[in-house]
Design a protein around this motif. Structure first.
Motif, mmCIF file in Angstrom:
data_model
loop_
_atom_site.group_PDB
_atom_site.id
_atom_site.type_symbol
_atom_site.label_atom_id
_atom_site.label_comp_id
_atom_site.label_asym_id
_atom_site.label_seq_id
_atom_site.Cartn_x
_atom_site.Cartn_y
_atom_site.Cartn_z
ATOM 1 N N SER A 455 7.670 5.993 -8.484
ATOM 2 C CA SER A 455 7.155 7.033 -7.593
ATOM 3 C C SER A 455 5.986 6.598 -6.733
ATOM 4 C CB SER A 455 6.715 8.257 -8.397
ATOM 5 O OG SER A 455 7.695 8.575 -9.327
ATOM 6 N N SER A 456 5.391 5.452 -7.019
ATOM 7 C CA SER A 456 4.300 4.994 -6.150
ATOM 8 C C SER A 456 4.314 3.483 -6.135
ATOM 9 C CB SER A 456 2.943 5.500 -6.646
ATOM 10 O OG SER A 456 2.589 4.797 -7.824
ATOM 11 N N ALA A 457 3.701 2.943 -5.077
ATOM 12 C CA ALA A 457 3.650 1.490 -4.964
ATOM 13 C C ALA A 457 2.792 0.898 -6.084
ATOM 14 C CB ALA A 457 3.107 1.098 -3.606
ATOM 15 N N SER A 458 1.794 1.649 -6.544
ATOM 16 C CA SER A 458 0.988 1.151 -7.667
ATOM 17 C C SER A 458 1.887 0.953 -8.887
ATOM 18 C CB SER A 458 -0.133 2.131 -8.006
ATOM 19 O OG SER A 458 -1.049 2.206 -6.944
ATOM 20 N N GLU A 459 2.688 1.963 -9.165
ATOM 21 C CA GLU A 459 3.624 1.838 -10.301
ATOM 22 C C GLU A 459 4.560 0.646 -10.103
ATOM 23 O OE1 GLU A 459 5.979 5.158 -12.338
ATOM 24 O OE2 GLU A 459 5.265 6.028 -10.478
ATOM 25 N N ALA A 460 4.998 0.485 -8.857
ATOM 26 C CA ALA A 460 5.952 -0.591 -8.579
ATOM 27 C C ALA A 460 5.293 -1.959 -8.760
ATOM 28 C CB ALA A 460 6.505 -0.435 -7.166
ATOM 29 N N ASN A 461 4.054 -2.112 -8.277
ATOM 30 C CA ASN A 461 3.377 -3.399 -8.470
ATOM 31 C C ASN A 461 3.105 -3.658 -9.952
ATOM 32 O OD1 ASN A 461 3.166 -4.820 -6.029
ATOM 33 N ND2 ASN A 461 1.587 -3.420 -5.287
ATOM 34 N N GLU A 462 2.779 -2.596 -10.683
ATOM 35 C CA GLU A 462 2.598 -2.736 -12.142
ATOM 36 C C GLU A 462 3.868 -3.281 -12.777
ATOM 37 O OE1 GLU A 462 0.427 -2.337 -14.555
ATOM 38 O OE2 GLU A 462 -1.283 -1.453 -13.526
ATOM 39 N N ALA A 483 -7.042 -8.600 -0.540
ATOM 40 C CA ALA A 483 -5.787 -7.871 -0.781
ATOM 41 C C ALA A 483 -6.012 -6.569 -1.547
ATOM 42 C CB ALA A 483 -4.829 -8.752 -1.568
ATOM 43 N N TYR A 484 -5.097 -5.623 -1.294
ATOM 44 C CA TYR A 484 -5.060 -4.386 -2.078
ATOM 45 C C TYR A 484 -3.627 -4.150 -2.526
ATOM 46 C CZ TYR A 484 -5.191 0.437 -3.529
ATOM 47 O OH TYR A 484 -5.071 1.581 -4.281
ATOM 48 N N HIS A 485 -3.456 -3.902 -3.837
ATOM 49 C CA HIS A 485 -2.092 -3.682 -4.346
ATOM 50 C C HIS A 485 -1.938 -2.406 -5.148
ATOM 51 C CE1 HIS A 485 -0.788 -7.513 -2.814
ATOM 52 N NE2 HIS A 485 -1.820 -8.102 -3.387
ATOM 53 N N GLY A 486 -2.999 -1.621 -5.306
ATOM 54 C CA GLY A 486 -2.825 -0.359 -6.011
ATOM 55 C C GLY A 486 -4.038 0.012 -6.831
ATOM 56 N N HIS A 487 -3.983 1.221 -7.412
ATOM 57 C CA HIS A 487 -5.207 1.794 -7.987
ATOM 58 C C HIS A 487 -5.291 1.755 -9.504
ATOM 59 C CE1 HIS A 487 -3.035 5.317 -9.423
ATOM 60 N NE2 HIS A 487 -2.352 5.251 -8.296
ATOM 61 N N THR A 488 -4.295 1.211 -10.197
ATOM 62 C CA THR A 488 -4.357 1.224 -11.663
ATOM 63 C C THR A 488 -5.315 0.136 -12.146
ATOM 64 O OG1 THR A 488 -2.575 -0.361 -11.837
ATOM 65 C CG2 THR A 488 -1.941 1.968 -11.782
ATOM 66 N N ALA A 558 1.532 -11.150 -3.116
ATOM 67 C CA ALA A 558 0.807 -10.976 -1.847
ATOM 68 C C ALA A 558 1.627 -10.138 -0.883
ATOM 69 C CB ALA A 558 0.522 -12.327 -1.210
ATOM 70 N N GLU A 559 0.908 -9.499 0.021
ATOM 71 C CA GLU A 559 1.585 -8.838 1.140
ATOM 72 C C GLU A 559 2.087 -9.923 2.073
ATOM 73 O OE1 GLU A 559 0.022 -5.045 2.971
ATOM 74 O OE2 GLU A 559 -1.784 -6.017 2.240
ATOM 75 N N THR A 560 3.269 -9.729 2.604
ATOM 76 C CA THR A 560 3.795 -10.755 3.511
ATOM 77 C C THR A 560 2.954 -10.787 4.785
ATOM 78 O OG1 THR A 560 5.921 -10.139 2.613
ATOM 79 C CG2 THR A 560 5.931 -11.664 4.457
ATOM 80 N N GLU A 593 5.819 -5.564 0.088
ATOM 81 C CA GLU A 593 6.262 -5.186 1.441
ATOM 82 C C GLU A 593 6.055 -3.690 1.671
ATOM 83 O OE1 GLU A 593 8.113 -6.766 4.107
ATOM 84 O OE2 GLU A 593 8.286 -8.801 3.311
ATOM 85 N N VAL A 594 5.076 -3.150 0.953
ATOM 86 C CA VAL A 594 4.806 -1.719 1.061
ATOM 87 C C VAL A 594 4.503 -1.318 2.509
ATOM 88 C CG1 VAL A 594 3.166 0.083 0.353
ATOM 89 C CG2 VAL A 594 4.073 -1.518 -1.335
ATOM 90 N N GLN A 595 3.731 -2.159 3.180
ATOM 91 C CA GLN A 595 3.336 -1.822 4.557
ATOM 92 C C GLN A 595 4.349 -2.291 5.586
ATOM 93 O OE1 GLN A 595 0.177 -0.623 5.603
ATOM 94 N NE2 GLN A 595 -0.874 -0.582 3.655
ATOM 95 N N GLY A 621 7.151 0.700 -1.138
ATOM 96 C CA GLY A 621 6.494 1.953 -1.541
ATOM 97 C C GLY A 621 6.446 2.934 -0.408
ATOM 98 N N LYS A 622 5.325 3.536 -0.297
ATOM 99 C CA LYS A 622 5.032 4.694 0.551
ATOM 100 C C LYS A 622 6.085 5.096 1.596
ATOM 101 C CE LYS A 622 0.885 2.960 1.698
ATOM 102 N NZ LYS A 622 -0.567 2.919 1.974
ATOM 103 N N PRO A 623 6.398 4.254 2.589
ATOM 104 C CA PRO A 623 7.253 4.759 3.675
ATOM 105 C C PRO A 623 8.689 5.074 3.256
ATOM 106 C CG PRO A 623 6.196 2.682 4.272
ATOM 107 C CD PRO A 623 5.990 2.874 2.815
#
Ligand code: PMP
Length: 785
Positions: A455-462, A483-488, A558-560, A593-595, A621-623
């Motif tokens: 349900s969220s990119a944070s969960e997905a990166n986890e 870099a930023y990959h999520g809030h957990t 990493a973000e591409t 590739e969230v962004q 994620g998000k989009p």
């Protein structure tokens, strides 16, 4: 064909016709009409009817079309059938016949049911409830006739809204005084807001004349009971059906926009509006009023005695200026409000921004921050616009979550439908889970053939980290600075943007941070042939440190295209070099590739494609849910199988029925609206526009990005390239106060970030560029606050 006015029959000859052709006796009374002679017949001992007598030279195919239409409507659901007149048969069993009048001329004759009720035009006072009901009736009519076609309706008449602009222009000189001024002003708005979108409006058969004299109501029950006069029907823009009803519905309304909202919400509930329809409706409503004024002026000149010709003119002359008093976007806001099923047409008290802000302050944790010095208060949005409660409009060049556009009706409808039908999770079989996974996987190279939904990119990166750790048996992670990959907890540990920033506690020992390969402002810059190798050397050093401490990497994550890091496009060869090194050290390569996913880059559906690499794991994620919480981890079968250690993987909402429908709708819209190709085109326009601005504004140091993922780096001095952090903030806020939303990012927060919803078009690009030009000019003259 120019006809000789309306057919002329007196009472006795009409009664004779009725008796001979239909075997009916009764009283007759002429009704108003423009073209046919319409006669109300009070049938002795039977249902009343309306006898329609047309000129014998009238196009027969049109009469046949009308007959087919009535036959089609006779099969419609009862709730619609009862609103439309039925066609009666002659004694000979025909639906229409010819009849020779006293003067020897042939006429066409039909008899239709007389519908009870009084014209909506005669109802006094607020009519919102009736208009809402009318909207529903017109929506139902549109649904019921969506499969109706007869070639006779492919015709051109002055009342065709498609021709409105020309029809008004040709008669403009007949208009005088205040109405001429109002019509002129509306045409300008029309040219700006409607004309560019008109070509894309879906077309079909429409009644085309739901004016308030053709709509019958039972005012005691507050219901619409009839829709009459199908004489102006044609194949035209489907939205014109609503526009015509709304145009007359708002005449002299105490609050025209409430009336517009009422009828639109009714229509939308039955037949959801499309994006272009929502954006053009208000302009078309006004255009219909302009057409009415122009055509009436012409007809009155020809037939000055006919009172029917100018029935609506006084009200039009009063209403058009009232529409023009308010900013045009408020009209579209009213349409948008109407398309929000949660609010319907009930006028709402708008809470002040101060009240909204103070409640937030009293209830929400203070680390949840707002953007902009003057935070935005928005209660609705559409496509690439956000609206304040008072109808102020902001062009959104920043938010990527509503990927296919804010409030896309297709996604909203898919989610709402599924919410009603079934909400459940991956512990059960349902069609959409595999279907969505299949559609999503089809957008990846063949080796990436397994998917987990969350349900969220944070969960997905986890989960991506867990997959990598389980598959490799290693724990360490290599990431990029900024870099930023999520809030957990774990993701803060691997996000230098957070653990290296205010309140952060630095990188834990199992995280290796490598430099961002920034060729513009980093230690190794463009023009240095060794730059990429030098940055890769940084990766070697991180891996070497790890090895020296007896550990190996589980993954490089990493973000591409680093986004928070400053909207960078990684230099050619860099990613391939990193992937080789990480894999050689026994790690996996994870692309966040969230962004950048789902076509944002324009030339490819995912950014990694342009680097000639295939990651082992991709995080989306998000989009991908367009605002509905949805995220995905895509990987290989081998990695997915290695993760099946005996422990069940279950996320309650991951891949739930509603999320899958949202995801499917997003993929559909991307395809249908060709958004990736559009992103490429509009992105090129923006990049060349930013470069042109750079010629005039020395603060623009670098312009980078592709598609709708763009960055404009501001510097204090082009040679030294020191970051213009304060200027970037002032530009962002200056743009906001001029109605254009962008962000800032980068290690020094000096990069203007442009990342709009995908429907952002060339016109929007022009607005963004002009506004940036203005703001930078003011900044350099010192007048930008
Ligand atoms: N990865 C990237 C690249 C992001 O930009 C974000 C959010 N900004 C995330 C992961 C985390 O997403 P979410 O807040 O939906 O968990």
């Amino acid at each position: 064909m120019q006809l000789e006015g309306r057919p002329k029959f007196d009472g006795p000859s009409v009664r004779r016709l009725l008796s001979e052709v239909y075997g009916l006796e009764g009283e007759v009374e002429a009704l108003p009409g423009e073209r046919d002679l319409n006669v109300r017949v009070r049938v002795d001992g039977g249902r009343d009817g309306v006898l329609k007598i047309s000129n014998g030279q009238e196009d027969e195919s049109l009469l046949e079309g009308e007959q087919r239409l009535f036959e089609h409507l006779a099969m419609a659901p009862a709730s619609l059938r009862s609103l439309c007149p039925g066609l009666r048969k002659t004694l000979a069993g025909e639906s229409r016949t010819t009849y020779r009048g006293e003067n020897g001329q042939e006429h066409w004759v039909r008899l239709v049911d007389f519908l009870p009720g009084r014209p909506l035009a005669t109802v006094e006072g607020p009519k919102e409830a009736l208009l809402h009901d009318l909207g529903r009736a017109l929506g139902r009519l549109q649904v019921a006739t969506s499969d109706f076609h007869h070639r006779a309706y492919e015709r051109s008449i002055p009342w065709d809204l498609s021709q409105g602009r020309r029809v008004v222009e040709e008669r403009r000189e007949l208009l005088q005084g205040a109405v001429a001024t109002s019509v002129g002003a509306w045409l300008e708005l029309y040219d700006r807001f409607v004309a560019p979108r008109f070509g894309d409006l879906p077309r079909a058969w429409i009644h085309n004349d739901a004016n308030d004299h053709n709509v019958l109501v039972d005012s005691e029950r507050g219901r619409i009971v009839g829709l009459i006069d199908f004489g102006d029907a044609l194949v035209g823009p489907r939205i014109a059906e609503l526009a015509v009803g709304a145009a007359y519905g708002i005449l002299d309304a105490p609050e025209p926009l409430d009336a517009l909202e009422a009828i639109t919400s009714g229509f939308h509930a039955e037949r959801p509006l499309f994006r272009d329809e929502i954006e053009t409706l208000y302009g078309l409503v006004g255009m219909r009023l302009c057409m009415s004024a122009a055509i009436a002026a012409e007809q009155v000149r020809a037939r000055p005695q006919d009172p029917y010709l100018s029935v609506s003119q006084g009200a039009i002359e009063r209403t058009l200026p009232r529409l023009l008093e308010r900013p045009y976007p408020q009209g579209t806001s009213a349409v948008l409000a109407a398309c929000d099923p949660g609010t319907g047409f009930v006028p709402r008290d708008v809470e002040s921004t101060r009240e909204v802000a103070s409640r937030r302050e009293r209830t929400i944790g203070p680390s949840v921050r707002l953007t902009y010095e003057e935070p935005l208060h928005v209660e609705r949005a559409w496509s690439r616009w956000l609206f304040s409660p008072t109808g102020e409009r902001f062009l959104d060049a920043y938010n990527n979550v509503p990927h296919v556009g804010h409030g896309h009706p297709r996604v909203a409808a898919a989610v709402a439908r599924q919410m009603r039908r079934l909400c459940t999770n991956t512990r059960y079989h349902y069609r959409s889970l595999g279907l969505y996974a299949e559609r999503l996987l089809a957008t990846f190279p063949g080796s990436l053939d397994r998917c987990f939904l969350l349900s969220s990119a944070s969960e997905a990166n986890e989960l991506a980290l867990r997959l990598a750790r389980t598959a490799t048996g290693h724990r360490d992670i290599v990431v990029m600075e900024g870099a930023y990959h999520g809030h957990t907890t774990t993701l803060i540990d691997i996000s230098p943007y957070k653990h290296g920033g205010p309140g952060g506690e630095g990188a834990p020992s199992w995280v290796g941070v490598v430099r961002q390969p920034d060729l513009y402002r980093g230690p190794h810059r463009e023009g240095n042939p060794e730059a990429v190798e030098n940055y890769l050397g940084d990766v070697d050093r991180a891996l070497g440190r790890m090895e020296g401490e007896g550990r190996r990497p589980a993954a490089f994550l990493a973000e591409t295209c680093p986004s928070v890091g400053g909207q960078h496009i990684l230099p050619r060869g860099y990613l391939a070099g990193v992937y080789d090194r990480i894999r050689a050290a026994g790690g996996l390569c994870i692309a966040d590739e969230v962004q950048t996913g789902l076509g944002r880059m324009g030339d490819a559906f995912y950014a990694f494609v342009e680097h000639g690499v295939v990651p082992d794991i991709v995080v989306l994620g998000k989009p991908i849910g367009n605002g509905h919480p949805l995220a995905a981890v895509i990987t290989t079968r081998a990695i997915a199988e290695a993760f099946d250690t005996g422990m069940e993987f279950f996320a309650t909402f991951g891949g739930n029925t509603v999320a899958c429908e949202a995801g499917l709708a997003v993929l559909d819209v991307l395809e249908e609206e060709d958004l990736q190709v559009r992103a490429a085109r509009v992105g090129d326009r923006l990049v060349s526009g930013f470069r042109e601005l750079a010629e005039r504004h020395p603060a623009i140091g670098d312009v980078r990005g592709r598609g709708l993922f763009l960055g404009v780096e501001l510097v204090l001095d082009r040679d030294r390239r020191d970051p213009a952090t304060d200027l970037a903030s002032r530009v962002k806020n200056g743009m906001r106060s001029r109605g254009v939303l962008i962000g800032t990012d980068g290690l020094d927060d000096n990069v203007l970030k442009v990342r709009p919803p995908m429907p952002f078009d060339r016109g929007d690009a022009g607005t963004l560029l002009d506004t940036l030009d203005e703001v930078l000019t003011q900044a350099s003259s010192g007048s930008l606050e």
